[in-house]
Design a protein around this motif. Structure first.
Motif, PDB file in Angstrom:
ATOM      1  N   SER A  83       0.844  -1.190   0.000  1.00  0.00           N
ATOM      2  CA  SER A  83       0.000   0.000   0.000  1.00  0.00           C
ATOM      3  C   SER A  83       0.877   1.237   0.000  1.00  0.00           C
ATOM      4  CB  SER A  83      -0.888  -0.017   1.252  1.00  0.00           C
ATOM      5  OG  SER A  83      -1.769   1.080   1.232  1.00  0.00           O
ATOM      6  N   THR A 104      -0.518   4.675  -0.121  1.00  0.00           N
ATOM      7  CA  THR A 104      -1.135   5.768   0.639  1.00  0.00           C
ATOM      8  C   THR A 104      -2.149   5.289   1.685  1.00  0.00           C
ATOM      9  OG1 THR A 104      -2.500   6.053  -1.347  1.00  0.00           O
ATOM     10  CG2 THR A 104      -0.771   7.636  -1.013  1.00  0.00           C
ATOM     11  N   GLY A 105      -2.409   3.995   1.746  1.00  0.00           N
ATOM     12  CA  GLY A 105      -3.205   3.461   2.853  1.00  0.00           C
ATOM     13  C   GLY A 105      -4.511   2.769   2.479  1.00  0.00           C
ATOM     14  N   GLY A 124      -8.924   3.464  -8.073  1.00  0.00           N
ATOM     15  CA  GLY A 124      -9.694   4.693  -7.938  1.00  0.00           C
ATOM     16  C   GLY A 124     -10.857   4.720  -8.904  1.00  0.00           C
ATOM     17  N   ASP A 145     -11.008   2.081 -12.422  1.00  0.00           N
ATOM     18  CA  ASP A 145     -11.177   0.733 -12.972  1.00  0.00           C
ATOM     19  C   ASP A 145      -9.840   0.037 -13.181  1.00  0.00           C
ATOM     20  OD1 ASP A 145     -10.259   1.685 -15.583  1.00  0.00           O
ATOM     21  OD2 ASP A 145     -12.244   2.565 -15.787  1.00  0.00           O
TER      22      ASP A 145
HETATM   23  C1  LIG Z   1       0.824   5.444 -10.240  1.00  0.00           C
HETATM   24  C2  LIG Z   1      -0.634   5.205 -10.003  1.00  0.00           C
HETATM   25  C3  LIG Z   1      -1.382   4.629 -10.996  1.00  0.00           C
HETATM   26  C4  LIG Z   1      -2.750   4.391 -10.796  1.00  0.00           C
HETATM   27  N1  LIG Z   1      -3.458   3.763 -11.774  1.00  0.00           N
HETATM   28  C5  LIG Z   1      -4.766   3.480 -11.588  1.00  0.00           C
HETATM   29  C6  LIG Z   1      -5.523   2.775 -12.575  1.00  0.00           C
HETATM   30  O1  LIG Z   1      -5.011   2.345 -13.601  1.00  0.00           O
HETATM   31  N2  LIG Z   1      -6.844   2.578 -12.353  1.00  0.00           N
HETATM   32  C7  LIG Z   1      -7.454   3.036 -11.221  1.00  0.00           C
HETATM   33  O2  LIG Z   1      -8.655   2.864 -11.087  1.00  0.00           O
HETATM   34  N3  LIG Z   1      -6.762   3.651 -10.225  1.00  0.00           N
HETATM   35  C8  LIG Z   1      -5.430   3.875 -10.393  1.00  0.00           C
HETATM   36  N4  LIG Z   1      -4.714   4.496  -9.400  1.00  0.00           N
HETATM   37  C9  LIG Z   1      -5.375   4.790  -8.111  1.00  0.00           C
HETATM   38  C10 LIG Z   1      -5.062   3.720  -7.061  1.00  0.00           C
HETATM   39  O3  LIG Z   1      -5.122   2.420  -7.616  1.00  0.00           O
HETATM   40  C11 LIG Z   1      -6.051   3.748  -5.884  1.00  0.00           C
HETATM   41  O4  LIG Z   1      -6.233   5.034  -5.426  1.00  0.00           O
HETATM   42  C12 LIG Z   1      -5.566   2.784  -4.792  1.00  0.00           C
HETATM   43  O5  LIG Z   1      -6.646   2.434  -3.970  1.00  0.00           O
HETATM   44  C13 LIG Z   1      -4.433   3.357  -3.950  1.00  0.00           C
HETATM   45  O6  LIG Z   1      -4.071   2.392  -3.007  1.00  0.00           O
HETATM   46  P1  LIG Z   1      -3.052   2.652  -1.798  1.00  0.00           P
HETATM   47  O7  LIG Z   1      -3.619   3.817  -0.994  1.00  0.00           O
HETATM   48  O8  LIG Z   1      -3.065   1.385  -1.028  1.00  0.00           O
HETATM   49  O9  LIG Z   1      -1.720   2.985  -2.351  1.00  0.00           O
HETATM   50  C14 LIG Z   1      -3.366   4.747  -9.570  1.00  0.00           C
HETATM   51  C15 LIG Z   1      -2.590   5.341  -8.573  1.00  0.00           C
HETATM   52  C16 LIG Z   1      -1.240   5.568  -8.774  1.00  0.00           C
HETATM   53  C17 LIG Z   1      -0.423   6.189  -7.666  1.00  0.00           C
END
Ligand SMILES: Cc1cc2nc3c(=O)[nH]c(=O)nc-3n(C[C@H](O)[C@H](O)[C@H](O)COP(=O)(O)O)c2cc1C
Length: 259
Positions: A6, A8-9, A80, A82
Motif C-alpha cells: 500500500s 497511501t493506505g 480509484g 477501474d
Molecule cells: C501510479 C498510479 C497509478 C494508478 N493507476 C490506476 C488505474 O489504472 N486505475 C485506477 O482505477 N486507479 C489507479 N490508481 C489509483 C489507485 O489504484 C487507488 O487510489 C488505490 O486504492 C491506492 O491504493 P493505496 O492507498 O493502497 O496505495 C493509480 C494510482 C497511482 C499512484
C-alpha cells in the motif's frame, strides 16, 4: 497469511480489515521473508497502477516460485476507477510461479493518481460515496473468502476498453511516466520535516544531503505517498501536480510490519 502493498493506505485498510475478520496474519510485501511459508490460505491486497500491477508487487510475486502453492489463493485489488485486465496479469504472474488464483475482487476507493492532466483526487462527496460502497462490498468479499469460494466477473471493475488500457496504454505509461527523476521539491516550501522519507514504503528517499532536501533513489514504484503526505505541497511530479489535491496518507510502515 495476507500479503499487502500500500502506498497511501487504501489497500492497507482493506488488508487490515480482512486480517481482523479472517484471523489471518498480515505481511508487508516490501519486507517479508518467504522462508518457512506454508499457509493453506493466502491473500494478496494491493493497488492497481496503470491498469496493472505495481512494479514492487510484480517483483514480490516472482519470489513465490519455489514456494509451495497454498490450497486457496485470493486477491483484492484496490483502484480509484477501474482495473482494466489487471486480474489477467495477476493470474498469469501467479501461474508462472506455479500458483493458482481462486478468487479475485476489485474495490473502488479514493483516487490517488494525480500526475496527468485530467486526473485529480476525489471530492469529499465522491470519496464518501465510494467508502460507503466499498465497505458493503468488503463484507461480501469476506464472506466468499471465509468459505473459500470463487469470484465471478461481477466482482471486478474492468471499465471501458480494458484490453486497450492494460495491453497498450500501460506499457507506454510504464515507459514514459514512471520515473523517480521527475519528482521535484519546491525548496522555498520544503520544511525539511522528513515526512516524505518516512512514509516511502521502499525507503527510497533520503534527506541526508547538505541541503536537507529530499532526494529520490531509483527504487521507486510510483505510489505517490511522498507527494500526498507533504503538508507544504512542496513535492511535485514535474509541473503536473502543482494545483492537484492530496489524500491523507495512512502509513502502513509504521502501523504493522512483518509478522
Ligand atoms: C501510479 C498510479 C497509478 C494508478 N493507476 C490506476 C488505474 O489504472 N486505475 C485506477 O482505477 N486507479 C489507479 N490508481 C489509483 C489507485 O489504484 C487507488 O487510489 C488505490 O486504492 C491506492 O491504493 P493505496 O492507498 O493502497 O496505495 C493509480 C494510482 C497511482 C499512484
Amino acid at each position: 497469511m495476507i500479503f499487502y502493498f500500500s502506498g497511501t493506505g487504501n489497500s492497507f485498510r482493506i488488508a487490515r480489515s480482512l486480517s481482523t475478520a479472517l484471523g489471518e496474519r498480515l505481511a508487508d510485501m516490501t519486507r517479508v521473508s518467504l522462508e518457512n511459508m506454508c499457509d493453506d490460505k493466502v491473500g494478496f491486497v494491493f493497488p492497481v497502477y496503470a491498469w496493472g500491477l505495481p512494479r514492487v508487487v510484480e517483483q514480490f510475486l516472482k519470489r513465490l516460485s519455489g514456494v509451495t502453492a497454498p490450497r486457496y489463493v485470493y486477491a483484492v485489488l484496490t483502484c480509484g476507477d477501474d482495473i482494466g485486465r489487471t486480474d489477467v496479469l495477476l493470474r498469469r504472474t501467479l501461474q508462472k510461479a506455479g500458483w493458482g488464483l481462486h478468487a479475485v475482487f476489485s474495490l473502488r476507493m479514493r483516487n490517488t493518481y494525480v500526475c496527468l492532466p485530467g486526473f485529480d483526487t476525489d471530492s469529499a462527496e465522491v470519496e464518501q460515496a465510494k467508502e460507503k460502497t466499498w465497505k458493503t462490498r468488503l463484507e461480501e468479499v469476506i464472506q466468499v473468502v471465509e468459505h473459500e469460494g470463487r469470484s465471478t466477473a461481477a466482482d471486478l471493475i474492468p471499465g471501458a476498453l480494458p484490453g486497450l488500457k492494460t495491453y497498450v496504454l500501460r506499457p507506454l505509461f510504464n515507459r514514459f511516466l514512471i520515473s523517480p527523476s521527475r519528482f521535484r521539491v519546491d525548496e522555498a516550501r520544503c520544511k525539511h520535516c522528513g515526512a516524505c522519507a518516512q512514509v516511502c514504503p521502499l525507503q527510497n528517499i533520503s534527506l541526508e544531503n547538505a541541503d536537507r532536501l529530499p532526494h529520490w533513489g531509483n527504487h521507486c514504484t510510483h505510489c505517490l505517498a511522498c507527494y500526498h503526505v507533504c503538508t507544504a505541497h512542496a513535492v511535485n511530479y514535474g509541473s503536473f501536480t502543482r494545483r492537484k489535491g492530496q489524500v491523507k496518507v495512512l502509513n502502513s510502515r509504521n502501523d504493522i510490519g512483518v509478522f
